[in-house]
Design a protein around this motif. Structure first.
Motif, PDB file in Angstrom:
ATOM      1  N   ALA A 175       7.956  15.198   5.015  1.00 22.91           N
ATOM      2  CA  ALA A 175       7.362  16.213   3.762  1.00 22.91           C
ATOM      3  C   ALA A 175       7.922  16.796   2.464  1.00 22.91           C
ATOM      4  N   GLY A 176       7.251  16.913   1.129  1.00 23.61           N
ATOM      5  CA  GLY A 176       8.981  17.534   0.263  1.00 23.61           C
ATOM      6  C   GLY A 176       9.393  16.170  -0.398  1.00 23.61           C
ATOM      7  N   GLN A 177       9.298  15.199   0.039  1.00 20.48           N
ATOM      8  CA  GLN A 177       9.969  14.120  -0.741  1.00 20.48           C
ATOM      9  C   GLN A 177       9.901  14.116  -2.248  1.00 20.48           C
ATOM     10  N   PHE A 178       8.121  13.791  -2.161  1.00 21.31           N
ATOM     11  CA  PHE A 178       7.466  13.911  -3.693  1.00 21.31           C
ATOM     12  C   PHE A 178       7.619  14.693  -4.294  1.00 21.31           C
ATOM     13  N   HIS A 231      -0.968  12.613 -10.666  1.00 19.41           N
ATOM     14  CA  HIS A 231      -1.295  11.023 -10.832  1.00 19.41           C
ATOM     15  C   HIS A 231       0.035  10.283  -9.916  1.00 19.41           C
ATOM     16  N   ILE A 232      -1.230   9.278  -9.741  1.00 13.96           N
ATOM     17  CA  ILE A 232      -0.001   7.742  -9.318  1.00 13.96           C
ATOM     18  C   ILE A 232      -0.948   6.492 -10.101  1.00 13.96           C
ATOM     19  N   GLY A 233      -0.124   5.758 -10.889  1.00 20.81           N
ATOM     20  CA  GLY A 233      -0.258   4.442 -11.696  1.00 20.81           C
ATOM     21  C   GLY A 233       0.093   3.644 -10.012  1.00 20.81           C
ATOM     22  N   VAL A 234      -0.574   2.429 -11.161  1.00 23.58           N
ATOM     23  CA  VAL A 234      -0.034   0.569 -10.575  1.00 23.58           C
ATOM     24  C   VAL A 234       0.537   0.083 -11.374  1.00 23.58           C
ATOM     25  N   THR A 235       0.837  -0.925 -10.951  1.00 21.11           N
ATOM     26  CA  THR A 235       1.747  -2.168 -11.674  1.00 21.11           C
ATOM     27  C   THR A 235       1.381  -3.477 -11.298  1.00 21.11           C
ATOM     28  N   GLN A 236       1.702  -4.841 -11.389  1.00 22.48           N
ATOM     29  CA  GLN A 236       1.336  -5.650 -10.943  1.00 22.48           C
ATOM     30  C   GLN A 236       2.910  -6.143 -10.923  1.00 22.48           C
ATOM     31  N   LEU A 244       0.582  -1.188  -0.254  1.00 19.74           N
ATOM     32  CA  LEU A 244       0.186  -0.019  -0.269  1.00 19.74           C
ATOM     33  C   LEU A 244       0.838   0.795   0.206  1.00 19.74           C
ATOM     34  N   PHE A 245      -0.138   2.084  -0.566  1.00 25.83           N
ATOM     35  CA  PHE A 245       1.127   3.752  -0.996  1.00 25.83           C
ATOM     36  C   PHE A 245       0.402   4.449  -0.304  1.00 25.83           C
ATOM     37  N   PHE A 246       0.531   5.740   0.549  1.00 25.50           N
ATOM     38  CA  PHE A 246      -0.128   6.702   0.864  1.00 25.50           C
ATOM     39  C   PHE A 246       1.069   8.393   0.683  1.00 25.50           C
ATOM     40  N   TYR A 247       0.031   8.786  -0.181  1.00 21.97           N
ATOM     41  CA  TYR A 247       0.586  10.265  -0.262  1.00 21.97           C
ATOM     42  C   TYR A 247      -0.361  10.894   0.179  1.00 21.97           C
ATOM     43  N   SER A 248      -0.059  12.683   0.437  1.00 22.32           N
ATOM     44  CA  SER A 248      -0.616  13.314   1.214  1.00 22.32           C
ATOM     45  C   SER A 248       0.040  14.573  -0.438  1.00 22.32           C
TER      46      SER A 248
END
Length: 48
Positions: free
Chosen positions: A31-34, A39-44, A2-6
């Motif tokens: 904070a500020g790292q990303f 948009h955030i995508g998902v892969t297998q 799982l990925f959580f992003y603010s």
């Protein structure tokens, strides 16, 4: 995994669910790292 992003702070975190369904924190990103993602995508699993 799982990925959580603010989008407000740029902070993020990753985690997973264990065999009992409990959340296990894997890594926190400050904070500020990303920056400001829109948009955030998902892969297998195992796919870059």
């Amino acid at each position: 995994m799982l990925f959580f992003y603010s989008k407000d702070t740029g902070a993020a975190g990753t985690g997973k669910l264990d065999a009992y369904g409990d959340f296990v924190n894997l890594k926190d990103f400050p904070a500020g790292q990303f920056g400001k993602w829109t948009h955030i995508g998902v892969t297998q699993e195992g796919t870059p």
